[in-house]
Motif scaffolding. Structure first.
Motif, PDB file in Angstrom:
ATOM      1  N   ILE A 794      30.325  75.744  70.623  1.00 54.70           N
ATOM      2  CA  ILE A 794      31.037  76.563  71.651  1.00 54.70           C
ATOM      3  C   ILE A 794      30.117  77.847  71.959  1.00 54.70           C
ATOM      4  CG2 ILE A 794      32.999  78.115  71.497  1.00 54.70           C
ATOM      5  CD1 ILE A 794      34.506  76.335  69.683  1.00 54.70           C
ATOM      6  N   THR A 795      29.326  78.330  71.045  1.00 50.88           N
ATOM      7  CA  THR A 795      28.381  79.292  71.287  1.00 50.88           C
ATOM      8  C   THR A 795      27.479  78.920  72.632  1.00 50.88           C
ATOM      9  OG1 THR A 795      28.484  80.236  69.146  1.00 50.88           O
ATOM     10  CG2 THR A 795      26.586  81.239  70.508  1.00 50.88           C
ATOM     11  N   PHE A 796      26.935  77.802  72.240  1.00 48.50           N
ATOM     12  CA  PHE A 796      25.907  77.334  73.398  1.00 48.50           C
ATOM     13  C   PHE A 796      26.723  77.083  74.597  1.00 48.50           C
ATOM     14  CE2 PHE A 796      23.338  73.983  75.495  1.00 48.50           C
ATOM     15  CZ  PHE A 796      22.304  74.673  75.585  1.00 48.50           C
ATOM     16  N   SER A 797      27.735  76.399  74.586  1.00 47.63           N
ATOM     17  CA  SER A 797      28.655  76.422  76.065  1.00 47.63           C
ATOM     18  C   SER A 797      28.925  77.650  76.648  1.00 47.63           C
ATOM     19  CB  SER A 797      29.826  75.498  75.643  1.00 47.63           C
ATOM     20  OG  SER A 797      30.776  75.975  74.813  1.00 47.63           O
ATOM     21  N   MET A 798      29.320  78.531  75.876  1.00 48.21           N
ATOM     22  CA  MET A 798      29.799  79.778  76.531  1.00 48.21           C
ATOM     23  C   MET A 798      28.538  80.565  77.024  1.00 48.21           C
ATOM     24  SD  MET A 798      32.888  79.411  76.470  1.00 48.21           S
ATOM     25  CE  MET A 798      33.274  80.876  77.311  1.00 48.21           C
ATOM     26  N   LEU A 799      27.385  80.418  76.223  1.00 44.81           N
ATOM     27  CA  LEU A 799      26.351  81.022  76.823  1.00 44.81           C
ATOM     28  C   LEU A 799      25.990  80.483  78.284  1.00 44.81           C
ATOM     29  CD1 LEU A 799      23.929  82.910  76.204  1.00 44.81           C
ATOM     30  CD2 LEU A 799      22.599  80.752  75.162  1.00 44.81           C
ATOM     31  N   ILE A 800      26.002  79.127  78.269  1.00 46.07           N
ATOM     32  CA  ILE A 800      26.168  78.610  79.635  1.00 46.07           C
ATOM     33  C   ILE A 800      27.056  79.118  80.741  1.00 46.07           C
ATOM     34  CG2 ILE A 800      25.915  76.353  81.033  1.00 46.07           C
ATOM     35  CD1 ILE A 800      24.784  75.113  78.463  1.00 46.07           C
ATOM     36  N   PHE A 801      28.082  79.361  80.299  1.00 46.41           N
ATOM     37  CA  PHE A 801      29.043  79.476  81.124  1.00 46.41           C
ATOM     38  C   PHE A 801      28.911  81.070  81.566  1.00 46.41           C
ATOM     39  CE2 PHE A 801      33.210  81.495  81.969  1.00 46.41           C
ATOM     40  CZ  PHE A 801      34.071  80.648  82.697  1.00 46.41           C
ATOM     41  N   CYS A 802      28.604  81.946  80.575  1.00 43.16           N
ATOM     42  CA  CYS A 802      28.459  83.467  81.151  1.00 43.16           C
ATOM     43  C   CYS A 802      27.094  83.404  81.908  1.00 43.16           C
ATOM     44  CB  CYS A 802      28.371  84.230  79.640  1.00 43.16           C
ATOM     45  SG  CYS A 802      29.827  84.404  78.841  1.00 43.16           S
ATOM     46  N   ALA A 803      26.306  82.813  81.508  1.00 44.47           N
ATOM     47  CA  ALA A 803      25.040  82.978  82.559  1.00 44.47           C
ATOM     48  C   ALA A 803      25.250  82.413  83.839  1.00 44.47           C
ATOM     49  CB  ALA A 803      23.839  81.975  81.762  1.00 44.47           C
ATOM     50  N   VAL A 804      25.892  81.451  84.008  1.00 36.70           N
ATOM     51  CA  VAL A 804      26.300  80.926  85.253  1.00 36.70           C
ATOM     52  C   VAL A 804      26.992  82.043  86.115  1.00 36.70           C
ATOM     53  CG1 VAL A 804      27.524  79.200  86.830  1.00 36.70           C
ATOM     54  CG2 VAL A 804      26.257  78.421  84.840  1.00 36.70           C
ATOM     55  N   TRP A 805      28.119  82.499  85.476  1.00 39.09           N
ATOM     56  CA  TRP A 805      28.820  83.379  86.244  1.00 39.09           C
ATOM     57  C   TRP A 805      28.358  84.789  86.682  1.00 39.09           C
ATOM     58  CZ3 TRP A 805      32.569  81.828  89.312  1.00 39.09           C
ATOM     59  CH2 TRP A 805      33.053  80.551  89.111  1.00 39.09           C
ATOM     60  N   ILE A 806      27.321  85.155  85.616  1.00 39.84           N
ATOM     61  CA  ILE A 806      26.402  86.445  86.031  1.00 39.84           C
ATOM     62  C   ILE A 806      25.670  86.145  87.026  1.00 39.84           C
ATOM     63  CG2 ILE A 806      24.801  87.925  84.997  1.00 39.84           C
ATOM     64  CD1 ILE A 806      26.184  87.533  82.113  1.00 39.84           C
ATOM     65  N   THR A 807      24.890  85.181  86.991  1.00 37.77           N
ATOM     66  CA  THR A 807      24.147  84.908  88.254  1.00 37.77           C
ATOM     67  C   THR A 807      24.950  84.757  89.435  1.00 37.77           C
ATOM     68  OG1 THR A 807      23.985  82.828  87.627  1.00 37.77           O
ATOM     69  CG2 THR A 807      22.227  84.049  86.859  1.00 37.77           C
ATOM     70  N   PHE A 808      26.418  84.217  89.358  1.00 40.27           N
ATOM     71  CA  PHE A 808      26.963  83.815  90.518  1.00 40.27           C
ATOM     72  C   PHE A 808      27.333  85.146  91.415  1.00 40.27           C
ATOM     73  CE2 PHE A 808      31.290  84.333  92.078  1.00 40.27           C
ATOM     74  CZ  PHE A 808      31.512  83.368  93.103  1.00 40.27           C
ATOM     75  N   VAL A 809      27.414  86.095  90.848  1.00 36.30           N
ATOM     76  CA  VAL A 809      27.958  87.457  91.588  1.00 36.30           C
ATOM     77  C   VAL A 809      26.857  87.836  92.554  1.00 36.30           C
ATOM     78  CG1 VAL A 809      28.678  89.671  91.578  1.00 36.30           C
ATOM     79  CG2 VAL A 809      29.363  88.164  89.948  1.00 36.30           C
ATOM     80  N   PRO A 810      25.575  87.913  92.283  1.00 41.23           N
ATOM     81  CA  PRO A 810      24.938  88.464  93.301  1.00 41.23           C
ATOM     82  C   PRO A 810      24.519  87.274  94.283  1.00 41.23           C
ATOM     83  CG  PRO A 810      23.616  88.080  91.547  1.00 41.23           C
ATOM     84  CD  PRO A 810      25.008  88.109  90.995  1.00 41.23           C
ATOM     85  N   ALA A 811      24.354  86.214  93.818  1.00 46.20           N
ATOM     86  CA  ALA A 811      24.023  84.714  94.671  1.00 46.20           C
ATOM     87  C   ALA A 811      25.190  84.804  95.711  1.00 46.20           C
ATOM     88  CB  ALA A 811      24.044  83.561  93.890  1.00 46.20           C
ATOM     89  N   TYR A 812      26.634  85.044  95.364  1.00 48.30           N
ATOM     90  CA  TYR A 812      27.718  84.890  96.155  1.00 48.30           C
ATOM     91  C   TYR A 812      27.426  86.048  97.438  1.00 48.30           C
ATOM     92  CZ  TYR A 812      32.725  84.570  97.551  1.00 48.30           C
ATOM     93  OH  TYR A 812      33.866  84.521  98.517  1.00 48.30           O
ATOM     94  N   VAL A 813      27.151  87.258  96.925  1.00 46.55           N
ATOM     95  CA  VAL A 813      27.366  88.251  97.714  1.00 46.55           C
ATOM     96  C   VAL A 813      26.311  88.078  98.851  1.00 46.55           C
ATOM     97  CG1 VAL A 813      27.039  90.892  97.920  1.00 46.55           C
ATOM     98  CG2 VAL A 813      28.493  89.887  96.144  1.00 46.55           C
ATOM     99  N   SER A 814      25.121  87.394  98.502  1.00 43.37           N
ATOM    100  CA  SER A 814      23.795  87.467  99.531  1.00 43.37           C
ATOM    101  C   SER A 814      23.882  86.282 100.426  1.00 43.37           C
ATOM    102  CB  SER A 814      22.751  87.493  98.731  1.00 43.37           C
ATOM    103  OG  SER A 814      22.444  86.489  97.689  1.00 43.37           O
ATOM    104  N   SER A 815      24.750  85.285 100.008  1.00 40.49           N
ATOM    105  CA  SER A 815      24.861  83.917 100.558  1.00 40.49           C
ATOM    106  C   SER A 815      25.865  84.167 102.010  1.00 40.49           C
ATOM    107  CB  SER A 815      25.326  82.750  99.792  1.00 40.49           C
ATOM    108  OG  SER A 815      24.354  82.566  98.900  1.00 40.49           O
ATOM    109  N   PRO A 816      25.374  83.601 103.129  1.00 38.24           N
ATOM    110  CA  PRO A 816      26.232  83.817 104.216  1.00 38.24           C
ATOM    111  C   PRO A 816      26.966  82.612 104.541  1.00 38.24           C
ATOM    112  CG  PRO A 816      23.971  83.149 104.891  1.00 38.24           C
ATOM    113  CD  PRO A 816      23.751  83.259 103.549  1.00 38.24           C
ATOM    114  N   GLY A 817      28.290  82.657 105.140  1.00 37.57           N
ATOM    115  CA  GLY A 817      29.031  81.563 105.887  1.00 37.57           C
ATOM    116  C   GLY A 817      29.384  80.562 104.574  1.00 37.57           C
TER     117      GLY A 817
END
Length: 867
Positions: A794-817
């Motif tokens: 569970i620790t490993f899975s949540m680590l992946i989950f949190c890493a994905v969504w932390i990097t999602f925010v700047p990638a989402y904001v900077s991606s057009p269309g």
């Protein structure tokens, strides 16, 4: 100069008044020697005509009074105009329906194309030629009630400025200067020929028709040429054309000046030359054109020389052939030809103009009261009865009645004004006290009143009336100089310019009838810069006229769909310029579709995830009684797998054309699915911790708080809170489809606007909070006995989950269309696959590949070893 003339005239009248006081008789203070024709009548109309070309001034001597000037070079065409006035008066006198019981007479003078002579003639008309008269007040009507003429603009300006002081009407048949339309300066001036303002507009219409925007300009050094050139410059600016050079033709015909003008014409890139001039100014230049063989020019003639016969020679055809010009309206006058044929010299010494005509026509000399004497060296006998019909001169040619036709209309305009004046009924008149004019004591200003209201139609079908400025209706014939059968030039009518055209076509041309004096027999091309095609705009070249420009392509999103566009037009919001920049086309609508490779890849990944979840559920269901499945809380495992399925399925809502229901459902489904998933993991983590705590003496009662009901209730409660957030968000500021043009201006990005940023942030924040708590609890439980340590996975899975969504925010904001949507889908898929693999892959590995380890002993063995 005009002020000086006015002062002189005023002083002459003062001198007459002074002579009245001393002698009681008005005396003429001077007498001019003038060429003229006369006929008495009840009412006298004056006339001024250019019967001679040249005025000769004798040498001055300070010992005696200067000899009066005399005129040379008889002009047959102008004499025809004078005779046309005589014919019109004779015709009116014979008409019982026009001016009945009134006989018109005339005093006609020759102005010799000289202002001084013209002004002397006008003075003679105003003051009369009688040596004295007995009216002690020098009052009463003037000898003439109106003047027809003068044909020259400069002469008309000078004479009308004086006659206007006495409100004596003057109707010119050939003066075209637009300055004469000023009613304040010339209150009694009228004309039957359109003013230069109309003439210039007519010529500009021809230039505009053929696209000649780059022209040269020549004009005579007189009022006619100067005012016409000023109007031409103004109209060319309105038309969008430019004048390459503007040269004044000299008064004295200086050869050096003419050479300089010719050098300018040859150096110019303009193929079209517009000329406002009389033939007297222009003839020396055209002689030089022929001498220097200047060809390749399209001449545009003003009405002053468009039909002038002095240029219609074989020698000038190669250079002036193809000339286009405008001429005053040609008319037809029934009976004029016969009237001209039967002109005979008489014995009246005052009618010396007729005698001069006869001398020039037949080479005769009349002296001693009309007795003929033979001219030295001339054997022909002249009786004064020669047949004029056998001659071929401009005098007898009535095929092109233009100036003569205008003189004819001028006389009839005065006759109709007098006729209307005589029809006045006492008590209903237009003057003070509703009075009418007294025909016996007729005043010139009364004639002006009726002349302003004249409106009649000639026998040729032309309507004659005057506007408020005394100008006639503007109509011109378009003339073309074509080769004649004898190699000379003949003038043909090829069109009409009619300012009063009811159908809106001011210019009408028969282009097939036009002769072009160029090798290709086509109209010349005369522009400073080639026309800018659609899709470009004109950019003016610095320091050059407006017609000299570069063609710059329109910017993205702008078009020009006309030739020579000044500016490019932006396309509407949902349109974009095509590659040629000449048309707005609908913008490409961009969204993440199922047909494109990216959409296909993400859809495939989503379906694979869905299949993997189904496969894991099948494996767990088939092996539900094995220790591995039972030891890991099978109910929560199945709930987690179900939530992961929903996560993979919600990806499909993000792909395809956004619609209202998909925009509302995609984020709600995404948020609820992930909360259900993360809350299941959180409860699963808490159960794992409780199980290991209950194995210790101090935690024997821990499991009673984590029974099946509590587990379900916790998951539902946590998920319900997310449902509340989504419900509030959708009811207050629901996501909607939105056409966004800010990312890529050439495309419309069809996306879902989140509506409320706060609502979307709360949805993501709540998921992040649950994920952080789950990660923290799993991290704290990582050191529990790990032969089969669920907390570590569970620790490993949540680590992946949190890493994905932390990097999602700047990638989402900077991606057009659509790429922003792809980033969000990738985050959903990555976190879902991370949870699926991290939690369920080890279990499936044991179940399928190492069933010997799927025993209670094997699971507990590791824990025993640890102890």
């Amino acid at each position: 100069m005009w002020i000086t003339l006015k002062i002189c005239l005023y002083l002459s009248f003062n001198c007459i008044s002074a002579s009245v006081l001393s002698s009681g008789i008005c005396q003429l203070q001077g007498h001019f020697k003038l060429n003229g024709m006369f006929q008495d009548g009840d009412l006298i109309i004056g006339g001024l005509f250019e019967v001679h070309f040249l005025t000769v001034f004798p040498e001055l001597s300070f010992r005696k009074e200067p000899e009066p000037p005399y005129c040379e070079q008889f002009d047959m065409a102008s004499f025809q105009q004078a005779q046309t006035m005589v014919f019109a008066i004779d015709e009116i006198n014979k008409n019982p329906n026009l001016l009945p019981n009134i006989t018109l007479g005339y005093y006609l003078y020759d102005n010799c194309v000289k202002l001084g002579v013209a002004f002397r003639a006008a003075t003679a008309l105003v003051s009369g030629t009688e040596e004295s008269f007995s009216n002690v007040n020098c009052a009463g009507p003037p000898p003439v009630i109106a003047v027809v003429g003068d044909p020259g603009s400069t002469h008309s300006i000078a004479i009308s400025s004086v006659l206007g002081l006495f409100k004596l009407p003057m109707v010119s048949y050939f003066a075209t200067c637009s300055c004469l339309s000023d009613r304040k300066k010339y209150p009694s001036f009228f004309r039957t020929i359109p003013s230069d303002a109309f003439q210039v507009r007519a010529m500009v219409q021809i230039l505009k028709h053929f696209g000649w925007t780059w022209v040269g300009l020549l004009y005579s050094d007189d009022d006619y040429g100067i005012h016409a050139s000023q109007s031409f410059h103004q109209d060319m600016q309105l038309f969008g054309g430019c004048v390459d050079f503007s040269e004044m033709l000299p008064r004295d015909n200086n050869r050096r000046d003419i050479h300089n003008i010719l050098a300018v014409i040859q150096a110019s890139t303009a193929r079209v030359v517009v000329v406002f001039s009389t033939e007297a100014y222009l003839l020396p230049l055209m002689d030089e054109v022929a001498l220097q063989n200047v060809t390749g020019r399209q001449w545009i003639a003003s009405e002053a020389w468009a039909t002038s016969p002095v240029f219609h020679t074989q020698r000038l055809l190669p250079f002036l052939g193809g000339t286009l010009g405008i001429a005053i309206r040609r008319g037809e006058i029934q009976g004029l030809r016969e009237f001209l044929y039967y002109l005979r010299p008489d014995s009246n010494p005052r009618n010396n103009m007729v005698r001069i005509f006869w001398e020039n026509m037949f080479g005769c000399n009349f002296e001693n009261g009309g007795r003929k004497i033979e001219v030295e060296g001339e054997r022909k006998v002249c009786t004064g009865q020669e047949d004029l019909s056998s001659t071929d001169t401009p005098y007898t040619d009535v095929s092109e009645l233009r100036a003569s036709y205008n003189a004819y209309k001028a006389v009839y305009a005065l006759a109709h004004a007098l006729h209307d004046l005589m029809q006045c009924e006492e008590g209903r008149g237009p003057f003070s006290g509703n009075s009418c004019a007294d025909i016996i004591n007729l005043q010139p200003w009364q004639v002006v009143h009726y002349l302003q209201k004249v409106n009649f139609t000639t026998s040729f079908g032309d309507r004659v009336s005057f506007d408020d400025n005394g100008d006639a209706l503007a109509i011109y014939d378009v003339m073309n100089w074509q080769p004649n059968s004898d190699g000379a030039i003949r003038v043909s009518t090829v069109g009409v310019v009619n300012e009063g055209a009811t159908e809106g076509r001011v210019l009408t041309l028969d282009e097939d009838a036009i002769f072009w004096n160029f090798e290709n027999k086509k109209p010349p091309h005369s522009v400073c810069s080639e026309s800018c095609p659609p899709g470009t705009r004109r950019a003016r070249k610095k320091g050059l006229p407006i017609c000299c420009f570069d063609c710059l392509p329109c910017g993205d999103g702008e078009i020009s769909n006309t030739t020579d566009a000044i500016e490019c037009t932006p396309c509407p919001v949902e349109f974009w310029s095509n590659p040629n920049k000449d048309q707005c086309v609908p913008k490409e609508v961009e969204f993440l579709s199922y047909e494109e490779p990216l959409g296909i890849s993400l859809t495939t990944a989503s379906l694979l995830g869905l299949c993997f979840c189904a496969l894991v559920m099948f494996i767990f269901s088939h092996h539900r009684n094995t220790p591995v499945v039972r030891a890991n809380n099978s109910e929560l495992s199945f709930l987690l797998l179900l939530s992961l399925k929903l996560c993979f399925l919600c990806v499909l809502l993000f792909i395809g054309r956004p619609q209202l229901w998909t925009c509302q459902l995609r984020h709600a489904a995404f948020g609820i699915s992930f909360v259900l998933c993360v809350s299941s993991i959180l409860v699963k983590t808490m159960v794992v911790i409780a199980v290991f705590k209950s194995s210790r003496p101090e935690g024997k009662n821990a499991m009673k708080w984590f029974g099946t009901v509590q587990q379900r209730g916790t998951v539902m409660a946590l998920t319900a809170f997310q449902v509340v957030i989504c419900t509030v968000w959708l009811t207050t500021a629901s996501p909607t489809p939105y056409k966004n043009s800010q990312y890529i201006t050439s495309k419309i990005v069809y996306e879902c606007a989140v509506g409320s940023v706060a609502g979307f942030s709360m949805l993501l924040g709540y998921i992040g909070l649950l994920a952080a708590v789950s990660f923290l609890l799993a991290f704290l439980a990582r050191n529990l006995p790990d032969h089969f340590n669920e907390a570590k996975f569970i620790t490993f899975s949540m680590l992946i989950f949190c890493a994905v969504w932390i990097t999602f925010v700047p990638a989402y904001v900077s991606s057009p269309g659509k790429y922003a949507v792809a980033v969000e889908i990738f985050a959903i898929l990555a976190s879902s696959f991370g949870l699926l693999l991290a939690i369920f892959a080890p279990k499936c590995y044991i179940i399928l590949l190492h069933p010997e380890r799927n025993t209670k002993k094997a699971i507990m063995g590791r824990a025993t070893q640890k102890k």
